[in-house]
Each structure stands twice: as C-alpha cells, then as structure tokens.
Design a protein around this motif. Sequence first.
Motif, PDB file in Angstrom:
ATOM      1  N   MET B   1       0.815  -1.225  -0.162  1.00 50.98           N
ATOM      2  CA  MET B   1       0.113  -0.102  -0.072  1.00 50.98           C
ATOM      3  C   MET B   1       0.946   1.309  -0.106  1.00 50.98           C
ATOM      4  SD  MET B   1      -3.059   1.225   0.117  1.00 50.98           S
ATOM      5  CE  MET B   1      -3.664   2.919   0.082  1.00 50.98           C
ATOM      6  N   LYS B   2       0.553   2.115  -0.992  1.00 50.60           N
ATOM      7  CA  LYS B   2       1.349   3.343  -1.124  1.00 50.60           C
ATOM      8  C   LYS B   2       0.803   4.612  -0.261  1.00 50.60           C
ATOM      9  CE  LYS B   2       3.024   2.927  -5.791  1.00 50.60           C
ATOM     10  NZ  LYS B   2       2.850   3.492  -7.100  1.00 50.60           N
ATOM     11  N   THR B   3       1.766   5.106   0.609  1.00 51.93           N
ATOM     12  CA  THR B   3       1.227   6.241   1.389  1.00 51.93           C
ATOM     13  C   THR B   3       1.862   7.548   0.770  1.00 51.93           C
ATOM     14  OG1 THR B   3       2.907   5.858   2.898  1.00 51.93           O
ATOM     15  CG2 THR B   3       1.168   5.006   3.677  1.00 51.93           C
ATOM     16  N   SER B   4       0.976   8.456   0.894  1.00 52.24           N
ATOM     17  CA  SER B   4       1.386   9.947   0.371  1.00 52.24           C
ATOM     18  C   SER B   4       2.410  10.373   1.212  1.00 52.24           C
ATOM     19  CB  SER B   4       0.215  10.631   0.484  1.00 52.24           C
ATOM     20  OG  SER B   4      -0.577  10.933  -0.776  1.00 52.24           O
ATOM     21  N   MET B   5       3.366  10.968   0.787  1.00 52.15           N
ATOM     22  CA  MET B   5       4.388  11.822   1.544  1.00 52.15           C
ATOM     23  C   MET B   5       4.251  13.296   1.376  1.00 52.15           C
ATOM     24  SD  MET B   5       6.871  12.191   3.133  1.00 52.15           S
ATOM     25  CE  MET B   5       7.758  10.761   3.765  1.00 52.15           C
ATOM     26  N   VAL B   6       3.948  13.775   0.180  1.00 51.04           N
ATOM     27  CA  VAL B   6       3.818  15.203  -0.280  1.00 51.04           C
ATOM     28  C   VAL B   6       2.404  15.152  -0.917  1.00 51.04           C
ATOM     29  CG1 VAL B   6       4.441  17.410  -1.346  1.00 51.04           C
ATOM     30  CG2 VAL B   6       6.199  15.626  -0.109  1.00 51.04           C
ATOM     31  N   GLU B   7       1.340  15.986  -0.710  1.00 49.72           N
ATOM     32  CA  GLU B   7       0.223  16.234  -1.318  1.00 49.72           C
ATOM     33  C   GLU B   7       0.125  17.686  -1.585  1.00 49.72           C
ATOM     34  OE1 GLU B   7      -3.566  14.416   0.196  1.00 49.72           O
ATOM     35  OE2 GLU B   7      -1.975  13.698   1.520  1.00 49.72           O
ATOM     36  N   LEU B   8      -0.149  18.071  -2.976  1.00 46.60           N
ATOM     37  CA  LEU B   8      -0.515  19.499  -3.325  1.00 46.60           C
ATOM     38  C   LEU B   8      -1.747  19.607  -3.734  1.00 46.60           C
ATOM     39  CD1 LEU B   8       2.473  20.219  -5.397  1.00 46.60           C
ATOM     40  CD2 LEU B   8       2.135  20.854  -3.085  1.00 46.60           C
ATOM     41  N   GLN B   9      -2.758  20.228  -2.998  1.00 48.67           N
ATOM     42  CA  GLN B   9      -4.333  20.256  -3.182  1.00 48.67           C
ATOM     43  C   GLN B   9      -4.847  21.742  -3.813  1.00 48.67           C
ATOM     44  OE1 GLN B   9      -5.684  19.491   0.428  1.00 48.67           O
ATOM     45  NE2 GLN B   9      -5.535  17.280   0.372  1.00 48.67           N
ATOM     46  N   HIS B  10      -5.383  21.826  -4.861  1.00 46.00           N
ATOM     47  CA  HIS B  10      -5.656  22.870  -5.548  1.00 46.00           C
ATOM     48  C   HIS B  10      -4.626  23.997  -5.516  1.00 46.00           C
ATOM     49  CE1 HIS B  10      -9.225  20.718  -5.717  1.00 46.00           C
ATOM     50  NE2 HIS B  10      -9.401  20.815  -4.392  1.00 46.00           N
ATOM     51  N   ILE B  11      -3.205  23.904  -5.725  1.00 47.15           N
ATOM     52  CA  ILE B  11      -2.565  25.088  -5.881  1.00 47.15           C
ATOM     53  C   ILE B  11      -2.446  25.802  -6.841  1.00 47.15           C
ATOM     54  CG2 ILE B  11       0.231  25.566  -6.071  1.00 47.15           C
ATOM     55  CD1 ILE B  11      -0.584  24.195  -3.298  1.00 47.15           C
ATOM     56  N   THR B  12      -2.633  27.198  -6.602  1.00 44.34           N
ATOM     57  CA  THR B  12      -2.749  28.301  -7.596  1.00 44.34           C
ATOM     58  C   THR B  12      -1.651  29.376  -7.409  1.00 44.34           C
ATOM     59  OG1 THR B  12      -5.215  27.928  -8.046  1.00 44.34           O
ATOM     60  CG2 THR B  12      -4.199  29.837  -8.996  1.00 44.34           C
ATOM     61  N   LYS B  13      -1.072  29.776  -8.441  1.00 43.58           N
ATOM     62  CA  LYS B  13      -0.084  30.589  -8.188  1.00 43.58           C
ATOM     63  C   LYS B  13       0.073  31.430  -9.459  1.00 43.58           C
ATOM     64  CE  LYS B  13       3.744  32.545  -6.362  1.00 43.58           C
ATOM     65  NZ  LYS B  13       3.488  33.174  -5.008  1.00 43.58           N
ATOM     66  N   SER B  14       0.191  32.818  -9.250  1.00 49.10           N
ATOM     67  CA  SER B  14       0.354  33.749 -10.640  1.00 49.10           C
ATOM     68  C   SER B  14       1.472  34.725  -9.968  1.00 49.10           C
ATOM     69  CB  SER B  14      -0.628  34.446 -10.860  1.00 49.10           C
ATOM     70  OG  SER B  14      -1.253  34.881  -9.764  1.00 49.10           O
ATOM     71  N   TYR B  15       2.292  35.389 -11.073  1.00 49.70           N
ATOM     72  CA  TYR B  15       3.212  36.419 -10.794  1.00 49.70           C
ATOM     73  C   TYR B  15       2.636  37.396 -11.564  1.00 49.70           C
ATOM     74  CZ  TYR B  15       6.668  33.057  -8.945  1.00 49.70           C
ATOM     75  OH  TYR B  15       7.291  32.336  -8.081  1.00 49.70           O
ATOM     76  N   ASP B  16       2.464  38.752 -11.178  1.00 51.15           N
ATOM     77  CA  ASP B  16       2.336  39.810 -12.096  1.00 51.15           C
ATOM     78  C   ASP B  16       0.982  39.524 -12.986  1.00 51.15           C
ATOM     79  OD1 ASP B  16       4.509  41.019 -10.715  1.00 51.15           O
ATOM     80  OD2 ASP B  16       5.830  40.302 -12.434  1.00 51.15           O
ATOM     81  N   GLY B  17       0.113  38.841 -12.205  1.00 49.08           N
ATOM     82  CA  GLY B  17      -1.320  38.528 -12.999  1.00 49.08           C
ATOM     83  C   GLY B  17      -1.003  37.467 -14.222  1.00 49.08           C
ATOM     84  N   GLN B  18       0.047  36.866 -14.200  1.00 48.36           N
ATOM     85  CA  GLN B  18       0.415  35.650 -15.065  1.00 48.36           C
ATOM     86  C   GLN B  18       0.256  34.470 -14.237  1.00 48.36           C
ATOM     87  OE1 GLN B  18       4.091  35.675 -17.406  1.00 48.36           O
ATOM     88  NE2 GLN B  18       3.217  34.082 -18.643  1.00 48.36           N
ATOM     89  N   MET B  19      -0.733  33.618 -14.997  1.00 47.30           N
ATOM     90  CA  MET B  19      -0.935  32.371 -14.313  1.00 47.30           C
ATOM     91  C   MET B  19       0.300  31.528 -14.320  1.00 47.30           C
ATOM     92  SD  MET B  19      -3.038  30.864 -12.360  1.00 47.30           S
ATOM     93  CE  MET B  19      -4.859  31.570 -12.790  1.00 47.30           C
ATOM     94  N   ILE B  20       0.929  31.027 -13.501  1.00 43.07           N
ATOM     95  CA  ILE B  20       1.826  30.156 -13.560  1.00 43.07           C
ATOM     96  C   ILE B  20       1.292  28.512 -13.136  1.00 43.07           C
ATOM     97  CG2 ILE B  20       4.177  29.326 -12.653  1.00 43.07           C
ATOM     98  CD1 ILE B  20       4.250  31.912 -14.024  1.00 43.07           C
ATOM     99  N   LEU B  21       0.527  28.432 -12.226  1.00 47.39           N
ATOM    100  CA  LEU B  21      -0.082  27.055 -11.787  1.00 47.39           C
ATOM    101  C   LEU B  21      -1.528  27.357 -11.671  1.00 47.39           C
ATOM    102  CD1 LEU B  21       2.473  25.975  -9.178  1.00 47.39           C
ATOM    103  CD2 LEU B  21       2.479  25.240 -11.457  1.00 47.39           C
ATOM    104  N   ASP B  22      -2.229  26.530 -12.299  1.00 46.22           N
ATOM    105  CA  ASP B  22      -3.820  26.759 -12.085  1.00 46.22           C
ATOM    106  C   ASP B  22      -4.342  25.526 -11.444  1.00 46.22           C
ATOM    107  OD1 ASP B  22      -6.303  27.672 -12.159  1.00 46.22           O
ATOM    108  OD2 ASP B  22      -6.294  27.563 -14.531  1.00 46.22           O
ATOM    109  N   ASP B  23      -4.849  25.445  -9.872  1.00 41.23           N
ATOM    110  CA  ASP B  23      -5.673  24.402  -9.683  1.00 41.23           C
ATOM    111  C   ASP B  23      -4.613  23.181  -9.719  1.00 41.23           C
ATOM    112  OD1 ASP B  23      -7.665  23.400  -7.957  1.00 41.23           O
ATOM    113  OD2 ASP B  23      -8.680  22.603  -9.779  1.00 41.23           O
ATOM    114  N   LEU B  24      -3.470  23.029  -9.471  1.00 39.62           N
ATOM    115  CA  LEU B  24      -2.597  21.882  -9.508  1.00 39.62           C
ATOM    116  C   LEU B  24      -2.818  20.752  -8.364  1.00 39.62           C
ATOM    117  CD1 LEU B  24       0.371  21.035 -11.004  1.00 39.62           C
ATOM    118  CD2 LEU B  24       1.040  21.368  -8.785  1.00 39.62           C
TER     119      LEU B  24
END
Lengths: 275, 357
Positions: B1-24
């Motif tokens: 059984m695999k267990t989660s080490m790192v989880e990213l939930q709904h990550i959003t990030k933008s710089y100066d109005g430019q979307m870099i990550l959208d709901d990752l």
Amino acid sequence: MNKSAFHKKLLAGPYLVWMIGFTVIPLLLIAWYGFTARDGSFTLENVTAIRTPEHLKALGLSLALSLTCTGVCLLLAYPLAMILKGSGLGKKGFIVFIFILPMWMNFLLRTYAWLNLLDDGGILFQICKRLGLPTVSLVGTNTAIVLGMVYNYLPFMVLPLYNVLVKIDENVINAARDLGANSFQVFYKVILPLSFPGIVSGITMVFVPSLTTFAISDLLGARKILLIGNIIEQEFSTANNWHLGSGLSLVLMVFILISMAALSHYDKNGEGTSF
Amino acid sequence: MKTSMVELQHITKSYDGQMILDDLNLDIFENSFVTLLGPSGCGKTTTLRIIGGFEAPDKGKVLIEGRDITSVPAYKRPLNTVFQKYALFTHMNIEENIAFGLKIKNKSRQYIKDKIAYALKLVNLEGYEKRMPDSLSGGQQQRIAIARAIVNEPKVLLLDEPLGALDLKLRQDMQYELIRMKKELGITFVYVTHDQEEALTMSDHIVVMNQGYIQQQGSPETIYNEPENAFVADFIGDSNIMGATFIQDELVEIFGKRFACVDKGFGVNKPVDVVIRPEDVDLLPEGEGTLDGVVTHLIFKGVHYEMEVQAGGFEWLVHSTDLFPVGSKVSIHVDPFDIQIMNKPASEDEEALGVHE
C-alpha cells in the motif's frame, strides 16, 4: 619581444608618465622634505616630532573621530544596503542615484551648509528655540566634525556594501533557510561573512579620508579643534615649515599603511577593496 | 500500500497577473523518485519552490505526511533542497558546509563528525573535508550540495535541475549516482528537469507539465509508450505525430491506408492524433507493407540509422538497424501495439490542459 607586444606596452606610456610625475616624484619630495632640516642636512626630528604632546593629542583625536565616523557609517549603511538589495529599488538605480547626488556638489559647499545647520542661530538652533528645547550650537565640537564626516563619506560606505550584497546568490540564502537557519542565523552565518569584502572596502574608503581630513574639522571645528590633518596643513601654509609637515605626513602614511595591511588580511580575495 | 508523502491540493500561483499554476493537484508517494518534467516556464520549478517553502501559493494547500504545512516557513519544513547552481557557502570549507544544518540543530560534535564522514562516503568525496568549494569542479560541488542536504535526514529531498550545469558525460554518471543514493537513503526524491532522457532514466514516476497544468503522469514506460496527448508524445523522445481517422475499434486510417491497432473506444470515423515512435516504424521492400514511400535522408547515428521517409505526404522519422539508401522505394509497416491513438484537442486551451480520462 615582438613588435605588437611592444606596441601594446607603449599604450601604458601616458599612465606611466602620470604616475611618475604625480605620484612617485611628489612622494619622493615629501620623503626628502621629511628627512631633512631647513639647511638641507639629514634629520629624524620632523618624524619624531609626532611624539610632542600637541601632535600626539591631534593624532589621537583624529583616530578617535575617524573611527567613530567609520563605525557610524557602517551602522547606517549596512541596513540601508540591505534594504536597497531587498527592495530591488537599487536595480533601477534611482535610490543609489539619490544617495550619490550630493556628491555632485562641491565638498566645501556641502560642509558650509552644515555650518548653517549647526551654527549658533542656525537652523537647528532655531528649531530647538521654537520647540522650547535648550538651544545648542554644535559648531566647534567633536560631534559637529563627526556629523560632517559621516555626511560626506556615507556614500563611500553604502556603495561597496550594496555591491557585494546584490552579488550574493538568492539561492545561497534560500539554501541556508532550507537547512534550518532562521532570519537571524541566515544573516550572521551567511550574509554577514559573504559581505565582508564590502565591509573592508567601505571601511577603507571612509576611514582614510576621515583620518586625514582638515577641511571638515577646519569649518565645523571652528578652528578650535586641531586634527592631525589641520596641523600638517598649517605647517605647509601658515607656519611655512614644509619639513615638519612632510615628516608628520609620513607618520600618518605609516598609520594608514598599517591599517590597510590589517584590513587586507581579512579580505583574502581582494574582491571589495579599491586599494 | 502506497502512502502519500507530499500532497498538493488545488495549488494556484500567479506572478504579476500571469498564471503559473492553476488548480494543481499532485500526490507524491513515500519513497518514490518523482520527476516534474516540462519545458521552461511550465511551472515545474515553481511547484518545487512551493513544496520547499520558498514561494507561498496564492491558493491551495501543501501537506506532508497528511500535515498541512502551507504556512510553515522553509526553515521548519522536514525537507531539504539541492539547488541548480549548487548554492554552496563559499566562505566555508566542505566540512563546514555539510555541518551547517546540523550545527543549527545543535547536534553533538561527534554526531556531526560521523554524519560528515557518512555523507562524504555516500557522494564519493572522502578526504575533501578541508577543501574550499571554489577549488572543486562543478560535479563535485553538486555532490557536496547533495551531501549538505541529506545529512539533515530529510523526509523528502527536492532537486531543482541539479545536473543542468554539468556536461553530458558527467550528467550521465551523476544520474546513476543519484539512483544509487536514492536506494541507499530510502527517502522520497522530487526532481525537476526539462531533460526527458534524465527523467526516463531515473524516475519511478514522471509528471509531465506544460503551461501550469499536469499533462500526464505515470511510470516512465507509460509516459513513453502511451502518451495521452500530442504534447507529451512530442516532448518525450522523437515521434511521428499525425492526424488520422479512427474508423472503428482496433482500426485506424492513416494517409488513406488502414492500419490495425489495439485501441478501442474512440468512436466511429472520428478524427484522432496518432503517435508512432521512430523505432517502431518497420521498413519493408516496396509493396510489402501498408504505405509506400521513398527514403529522402539518411544519417548514421551509431546504434542505428536515422532515416526520413516521404510517405502519404508526411516526413516519417525512422530509426532502424537496416540500411535503405536515399532514394530507395520502401513500404511502411507498423505493428498494431506500436500505434498510439490520442484524442485530438478541440482547442489550444484544451491542448494545454491535457486530456484527462
């Protein structure tokens, strides 16, 4: 030697002439004056004259005031350089420009302006009076001289510090944070040691001119306070004793050389120094 | 059984109005070697920096072992980073560099000494304790950077294009070194690179990213053999990508010729994209295969010949150990399981999003 290499060396010619004419020969002249009496005979008297109480007091005061000035400049300039680096404002050059701007005005003029600020009946005096505070005239005090020195030499501390700080890789700072260092630890374990060449350079560029100054102490000291620079200047001008003036200059040069040697020991890479 | 080490939930990030990550959303399993792969500007480094705590996401959560660490500062996170340009402390010798994190944690002198010895052995640089970073080569500096990170026993090691500055041969050696270290340490590696070969060589799990979206994730074999869209197919390895018509289950028409395939469920007479790897294109004498063509280019690559075949109005890239000189008339044959069918993206946006099943 082939021809092109010779031609390249020829390009250094004008500078060589400059250095010999304006550095080497004057230095030799100073040395000659320093080690001779008025009749031209060899003597050490001009050099050993530093041991008279009057001269020792002036040298001691010069050292004290220039060290204070250097310390104050460092304390003021380091946070400023950090802010400039952090804000990114420095990149646009505007803030740095603002700091350099006063340097475009004549040095004596700027010092005269301080005279107006600090003098009896000057601007500081008036403000204190309006506010009902005890009025003070700082002119003729050591404080006034240090203020004048700090004002004039602060940019020479800010620029080398700013230059080394912006060169520190952001990822090196990130790496320190990553390895568990909090902001304070990042500063004294990484940023401070990495900025050492800039500190050394800044200290040199502030300490040397403030140790030898006579214009600032002349104006803001109201001719009451004699620094070693003033004494040397007087020997050349009013006392017309070039031999004693040169002898004392040589002693001062030795002091500066010793402090340079001590500092360069800490700046192994020679990154920051301008000497 | 695999267990989660790192989880990213709904990550959003933008710089100066430019979307870099959208709901990752991303799950990284314990003890895996995960590679974030994509072209520059795809958001892979930003993702890594968000895990490391050097960037805060605009929205979303970062979890380590189920614990929300979104607002925990970098220096308190149970993970360490190896930076692209080594980022060693140039004012300290190697020993002091490696001891940096341990000294901050107030470990005993003996513990630190043992750890340094262990780490230097792991990265094959024993005896370098007193050297200064500047006196080391790029590859050696990178090993020290790894040693400096792993002595802190992180649960996750983040590596930001650590081999990017090294030359090819050294890079290949270091790839094997990293796989070995990963096995010895038994911790989770999250690796960022734009080099698809590096990703295929080292990873257990590859996450292909483009324009802030995850395009596809899976084992290296899955990513290579079964790309889900044209971007992944094009980015991973050489490939022939062409438009085709899905006639019915297990039958596709490419340039007017019908090829048997193994895919099902793409509808009837539907336009699709087809990927065929150059090494999967078989060349036969004229008339014996499905689609006839002419060899237009030939280059000897060492392991195989690289040929270009003009067939059906398309330049087919072919890798083969059989030599067909320029001008030869050939016929193309592809085995059914070597044909990979992909949905056609309806628009540019959908192409960026990838095709999710």
